[in-house]
Design a protein around this motif. Structure first.
Motif, mmCIF file in Angstrom:
data_model
loop_
_atom_site.group_PDB
_atom_site.id
_atom_site.type_symbol
_atom_site.label_atom_id
_atom_site.label_comp_id
_atom_site.label_asym_id
_atom_site.label_seq_id
_atom_site.Cartn_x
_atom_site.Cartn_y
_atom_site.Cartn_z
ATOM 1 N N LYS A 30 -6.360 -60.178 50.500
ATOM 2 C CA LYS A 30 -6.929 -59.203 51.421
ATOM 3 C C LYS A 30 -5.883 -58.677 52.384
ATOM 4 C CE LYS A 30 -11.639 -60.947 51.303
ATOM 5 N NZ LYS A 30 -12.717 -61.592 52.062
ATOM 6 N N LEU A 31 -4.915 -59.524 52.739
ATOM 7 C CA LEU A 31 -3.845 -59.101 53.638
ATOM 8 C C LEU A 31 -2.740 -58.348 52.913
ATOM 9 C CD1 LEU A 31 -3.496 -62.242 55.908
ATOM 10 C CD2 LEU A 31 -4.542 -60.051 56.475
ATOM 11 N N GLY A 32 -2.788 -58.328 51.587
ATOM 12 C CA GLY A 32 -1.774 -57.599 50.833
ATOM 13 C C GLY A 32 -0.562 -58.421 50.495
ATOM 14 N N VAL A 33 -0.675 -59.747 50.531
ATOM 15 C CA VAL A 33 0.443 -60.623 50.228
ATOM 16 C C VAL A 33 0.280 -61.125 48.806
ATOM 17 C CG1 VAL A 33 1.625 -62.756 50.865
ATOM 18 C CG2 VAL A 33 0.633 -61.291 52.621
ATOM 19 N N GLY A 34 1.347 -61.099 48.034
ATOM 20 C CA GLY A 34 1.299 -61.589 46.667
ATOM 21 C C GLY A 34 0.986 -60.489 45.670
ATOM 22 N N PHE A 35 0.809 -60.896 44.401
ATOM 23 C CA PHE A 35 0.568 -59.928 43.332
ATOM 24 C C PHE A 35 -0.815 -59.314 43.457
ATOM 25 C CE2 PHE A 35 -1.104 -58.916 39.121
ATOM 26 C CZ PHE A 35 -0.178 -57.968 38.738
ATOM 27 N N GLN A 36 -0.861 -58.005 43.313
ATOM 28 C CA GLN A 36 -2.132 -57.292 43.324
ATOM 29 C C GLN A 36 -2.114 -56.242 42.228
ATOM 30 O OE1 GLN A 36 -2.864 -55.548 47.098
ATOM 31 N NE2 GLN A 36 -3.076 -57.489 48.150
ATOM 32 N N GLU A 37 -3.269 -55.972 41.689
ATOM 33 C CA GLU A 37 -3.372 -54.905 40.712
ATOM 34 C C GLU A 37 -3.167 -53.575 41.424
ATOM 35 O OE1 GLU A 37 -7.149 -55.190 38.851
ATOM 36 O OE2 GLU A 37 -6.759 -57.155 38.011
ATOM 37 N N PRO A 38 -2.667 -52.572 40.699
ATOM 38 C CA PRO A 38 -2.495 -51.271 41.344
ATOM 39 C C PRO A 38 -3.823 -50.740 41.857
ATOM 40 C CG PRO A 38 -1.416 -51.317 39.211
ATOM 41 C CD PRO A 38 -2.197 -52.580 39.328
ATOM 42 N N ALA A 39 -3.808 -50.219 43.059
ATOM 43 C CA ALA A 39 -5.030 -49.709 43.669
ATOM 44 C C ALA A 39 -5.320 -48.305 43.154
ATOM 45 C CB ALA A 39 -4.890 -49.689 45.184
ATOM 46 N N GLN A 40 -6.600 -47.981 43.074
ATOM 47 C CA GLN A 40 -7.014 -46.647 42.677
ATOM 48 C C GLN A 40 -6.660 -45.667 43.791
ATOM 49 O OE1 GLN A 40 -8.307 -45.797 39.764
ATOM 50 N NE2 GLN A 40 -8.535 -43.645 40.292
ATOM 51 N N ALA A 41 -6.113 -44.522 43.431
ATOM 52 C CA ALA A 41 -5.741 -43.528 44.436
ATOM 53 C C ALA A 41 -6.990 -42.997 45.127
ATOM 54 C CB ALA A 41 -4.988 -42.382 43.785
ATOM 55 N N GLU A 42 -6.873 -42.810 46.428
ATOM 56 C CA GLU A 42 -7.984 -42.279 47.207
ATOM 57 C C GLU A 42 -7.653 -40.864 47.637
ATOM 58 O OE1 GLU A 42 -8.889 -44.837 50.437
ATOM 59 O OE2 GLU A 42 -9.143 -46.594 49.168
ATOM 60 N N TYR A 43 -8.667 -40.024 47.673
ATOM 61 C CA TYR A 43 -8.486 -38.626 48.033
ATOM 62 C C TYR A 43 -9.403 -38.285 49.196
ATOM 63 C CZ TYR A 43 -6.590 -38.628 43.325
ATOM 64 O OH TYR A 43 -5.875 -38.927 42.211
ATOM 65 N N GLY A 44 -9.054 -37.237 49.882
ATOM 66 C CA GLY A 44 -9.924 -36.736 50.934
ATOM 67 C C GLY A 44 -9.730 -37.448 52.252
ATOM 68 N N SER A 45 -10.777 -37.463 53.056
ATOM 69 C CA SER A 45 -10.679 -38.025 54.406
ATOM 70 C C SER A 45 -10.566 -39.546 54.397
ATOM 71 C CB SER A 45 -11.903 -37.609 55.223
ATOM 72 O OG SER A 45 -13.077 -38.122 54.627
ATOM 73 N N ASP A 46 -10.909 -40.206 53.292
ATOM 74 C CA ASP A 46 -10.814 -41.664 53.206
ATOM 75 C C ASP A 46 -9.457 -42.131 52.696
ATOM 76 O OD1 ASP A 46 -13.410 -41.851 54.055
ATOM 77 O OD2 ASP A 46 -14.250 -41.927 52.027
ATOM 78 N N ALA A 47 -8.490 -41.237 52.606
ATOM 79 C CA ALA A 47 -7.205 -41.575 52.006
ATOM 80 C C ALA A 47 -6.265 -42.293 52.958
ATOM 81 C CB ALA A 47 -6.535 -40.305 51.491
ATOM 82 N N TYR A 48 -6.668 -42.542 54.190
ATOM 83 C CA TYR A 48 -5.798 -43.202 55.153
ATOM 84 C C TYR A 48 -5.953 -44.712 55.069
ATOM 85 C CZ TYR A 48 -5.291 -38.537 57.012
ATOM 86 O OH TYR A 48 -5.022 -37.214 57.133
ATOM 87 N N PRO A 49 -4.839 -45.454 55.276
ATOM 88 C CA PRO A 49 -4.937 -46.919 55.206
ATOM 89 C C PRO A 49 -5.767 -47.471 56.355
ATOM 90 C CG PRO A 49 -2.739 -46.241 55.892
ATOM 91 C CD PRO A 49 -3.481 -45.001 55.522
ATOM 92 N N SER A 50 -6.351 -48.616 56.123
ATOM 93 C CA SER A 50 -7.200 -49.234 57.139
ATOM 94 C C SER A 50 -6.336 -49.807 58.263
ATOM 95 C CB SER A 50 -8.042 -50.346 56.515
ATOM 96 O OG SER A 50 -7.201 -51.405 56.122
ATOM 97 N N ILE A 51 -6.997 -50.123 59.367
ATOM 98 C CA ILE A 51 -6.303 -50.696 60.520
ATOM 99 C C ILE A 51 -5.680 -52.042 60.139
ATOM 100 C CG2 ILE A 51 -6.633 -51.603 62.854
ATOM 101 C CD1 ILE A 51 -6.759 -48.592 62.725
ATOM 102 N N LEU A 52 -6.397 -52.850 59.358
ATOM 103 C CA LEU A 52 -5.874 -54.156 58.950
ATOM 104 C C LEU A 52 -4.597 -53.991 58.137
ATOM 105 C CD1 LEU A 52 -6.233 -57.214 58.848
ATOM 106 C CD2 LEU A 52 -7.604 -56.893 56.797
ATOM 107 N N ARG A 53 -4.568 -53.025 57.232
ATOM 108 C CA ARG A 53 -3.374 -52.798 56.419
ATOM 109 C C ARG A 53 -2.226 -52.302 57.289
ATOM 110 N NH1 ARG A 53 -2.106 -52.321 50.782
ATOM 111 N NH2 ARG A 53 -4.178 -53.170 50.585
ATOM 112 N N ARG A 54 -2.511 -51.467 58.265
ATOM 113 C CA ARG A 54 -1.458 -50.973 59.155
ATOM 114 C C ARG A 54 -0.887 -52.117 59.990
ATOM 115 N NH1 ARG A 54 -3.061 -44.998 61.368
ATOM 116 N NH2 ARG A 54 -3.750 -44.167 59.373
ATOM 117 N N LEU A 55 -1.759 -52.970 60.533
ATOM 118 C CA LEU A 55 -1.277 -54.106 61.329
ATOM 119 C C LEU A 55 -0.462 -55.073 60.477
ATOM 120 C CD1 LEU A 55 -4.384 -54.851 63.574
ATOM 121 C CD2 LEU A 55 -2.214 -53.836 64.254
#
Length: 93
Positions: A30-55
């Motif tokens: 959830k924190l983005g550490v370690g191996f992760q599958e490629p994420a699906q691209a997001e479009y539109g107004s929801d395309a910005y990273p979340s606050i948790l990912r930014r922190l």
């Protein structure tokens, strides 16, 4: 509730198989550490990273810079120590 259609006119749909839920992700994933599958691209107004990912990104960047700074300072310090020792040896002989 009553139905207008008779039983033979409106047959029941075939039974569907249950959908298996996706396994819960660990805290590290959830924190983005370690191996992760490629994420699906997001479009539109929801395309910005979340606050948790930014922190998480900010803290990871700070940790990386501190680690690299300590490593470079250690290399420079050890180089100065070795050069001083060699210079002392050259002067004394």
């Amino acid at each position: 509730m009553t139905s207008i259609a008779r039983q033979d006119e409106n047959p029941t749909s075939p039974r569907q198989l249950p959908v298996e839920p996706k396994p819960d992700r660990s805290i590290l994933q959830k924190l983005g550490v370690g191996f992760q599958e490629p994420a699906q691209a997001e479009y539109g107004s929801d395309a910005y990273p979340s606050i948790l990912r930014r922190l998480t990104s900010v803290f990871s960047l700070i940790a990386l810079l501190v680690f690299l700074g300590v490593a470079v300072a250690g290399l420079i310090g050890s180089f100065i120590l070795v050069v001083g020792f060699l210079l002392e040896q050259a002067i004394s002989s």
